[in-house]
Design a protein around this motif. Structure first.
Motif, short mmCIF file in Angstrom:
data_model
loop_
_atom_site.label_atom_id
_atom_site.label_comp_id
_atom_site.label_asym_id
_atom_site.label_seq_id
_atom_site.Cartn_x
_atom_site.Cartn_y
_atom_site.Cartn_z
N ASN A 72 0.71 -1.20 0.05
CA ASN A 72 0.05 -0.16 0.11
C ASN A 72 0.66 1.11 0.00
OD1 ASN A 72 -1.99 -1.61 -0.02
ND2 ASN A 72 -2.89 -0.89 2.13
N TRP A 101 1.52 -9.36 -3.39
CA TRP A 101 1.46 -8.15 -2.16
C TRP A 101 2.30 -8.79 -1.14
CZ3 TRP A 101 -1.10 -4.71 -4.65
CH2 TRP A 101 -1.17 -3.38 -3.99
N ALA A 108 -6.74 0.84 1.56
CA ALA A 108 -6.41 1.14 -0.07
C ALA A 108 -4.81 1.53 -0.19
CB ALA A 108 -7.25 1.79 -0.91
N TYR A 132 -5.87 -11.45 -5.22
CA TYR A 132 -5.78 -10.38 -4.21
C TYR A 132 -4.97 -9.11 -4.56
CZ TYR A 132 -4.61 -8.35 0.23
OH TYR A 132 -4.41 -7.43 1.18
N ARG A 136 -6.26 -5.28 -5.74
CA ARG A 136 -5.85 -4.11 -5.06
C ARG A 136 -5.16 -3.11 -6.10
NH1 ARG A 136 -6.09 -4.76 0.36
NH2 ARG A 136 -4.89 -2.83 0.66
#
Length: 312
Positions: A72, A101, A108, A132, A136
């Protein structure tokens, strides 16, 4: 077209990165070399040489492959070891291939990181290892598709261990749970001849703390692991994701246990059976033997993503 491929296996001390690297070369670098004017492979781990920096400056495209690269807050904190100035040499020409990730995160992608990712991107679709990661990136406005991990592209099914007489087991030093791991060791030792493979540099020391005295170890090399996998009556049970995928590549019965988002999200994305290491009953049942289960790869997305590299 000149392309730089950033390889996770070069100079890495984790043998799982070499398994990824093998697949990256087989599925991407070798086909790309037939159509690109120039393909240069540089290491992801460790500081860049000036020669590698110049290769990035001169390249039309930079593809970083197979690692826990995304998060993120990449603009501020990144798992990429390079200094920010070196990463930004790829600005406007960066694509990711088989990356995913870093870990599960709440919320987010922050707006600064989203803008930075878009500026780094060359407009090509980022091919990520699980749904996933794709969701994102798409939520942040980036062009992304789930194309799984290239290590799985030639794997069609998973067979779980059952009647095998020997098991190659892995554990990991970076995510330790001695209570759960000793319980797994006891289960395996009660059923099989067990050989332990230290995939990472700290694994052997940890395994020695949970395994019985005199435990058998495989040499910490990919060649030694491959050799043991191919011996009759072998199966794999372990916490190392890519060790288990290597077993699947050879058609060896394999039970990969989830300890973080990587195996868990790949499992959800392609149907890999990968119970938590804390789900002991599921582990016991899995070792009773099952029919072969299909791996449900996103074949259309893989073909489309790969095909784009043959046209420019």
């Amino acid at each position: 077209m000149s392309v730089v491929v950033v390889d996770p296996g070069m100079t890495s001390t984790n043998l799982g990165d070499q398994i990824i690297s093998d697949a990256v070369h087989r599925e991407f670098v070798t086909p790309l070399a037939k159509v690109a004017d120039k393909v240069t492979v540089i290491p992801m781990h460790g500081p860049l040489t000036e020669e590698s920096r110049q290769a990035i400056r001169d390249a039309d495209e930079v593809v970083v492959s197979g690692t826990n690269l995304l998060s993120n807050h990449m603009r501020f904190r990144t798992s990429w070891e390079w200094p920010r100035s070196d990463i930004e040499l790829a600005k406007g020409k960066l694509t990711v291939f088989g990356a995913g990730w870093w870990q599960y995160q709440v919320g987010a992608i922050d707006l600064v990181t989203a803008r930075w990712m878009k500026a780094m991107s060359d407009g090509r679709t980022w091919g990520v290892r699980d749904k996933y990661s794709a969701s994102r990136l798409k939520a942040a406005g980036l062009n992304a598709e789930h194309i799984s991990c290239p290590t799985l592209w030639r794997v069609t099914s998973q067979t779980l261990p059952s009647s095998e007489t020997r098991v190659i087991a892995t554990f990991t030093d970076y995510n330790q749970d001695p209570l759960a791991d000793r319980r797994l060791v006891e289960l395996l030792e009660s059923r099989y001849e067990v050989l332990y493979w230290p995939q990472g540099p700290g694994d052997r020391k940890y395994i020695e703390s949970i395994a019985p005295e005199g435990a058998q170890f495989i040499e910490p090399s990919l060649a030694a692991f491959d050799s043991e996998l191919q011996k009759p009556g072998s199966a794999y049970v372990g916490l190392r994701l890519h060790g288990g995928i290597r077993a699947l590549q050879y058609g060896v019965p394999s039970l990969i246990l989830s300890i973080d988002n990587r195996a868990r999200e790949i499992s959800r994305s392609v149907g890999l059976f990968s119970p938590s290491r804390h789900s002991f009953r599921d582990i016991e049942m899995a070792l009773e033997g099952h029919e072969s289960m299909p791996i449900q790869l996103p074949s259309k997305a893989i073909d489309e993503w790969s095909g784009h590299w043959k046209t420019k």
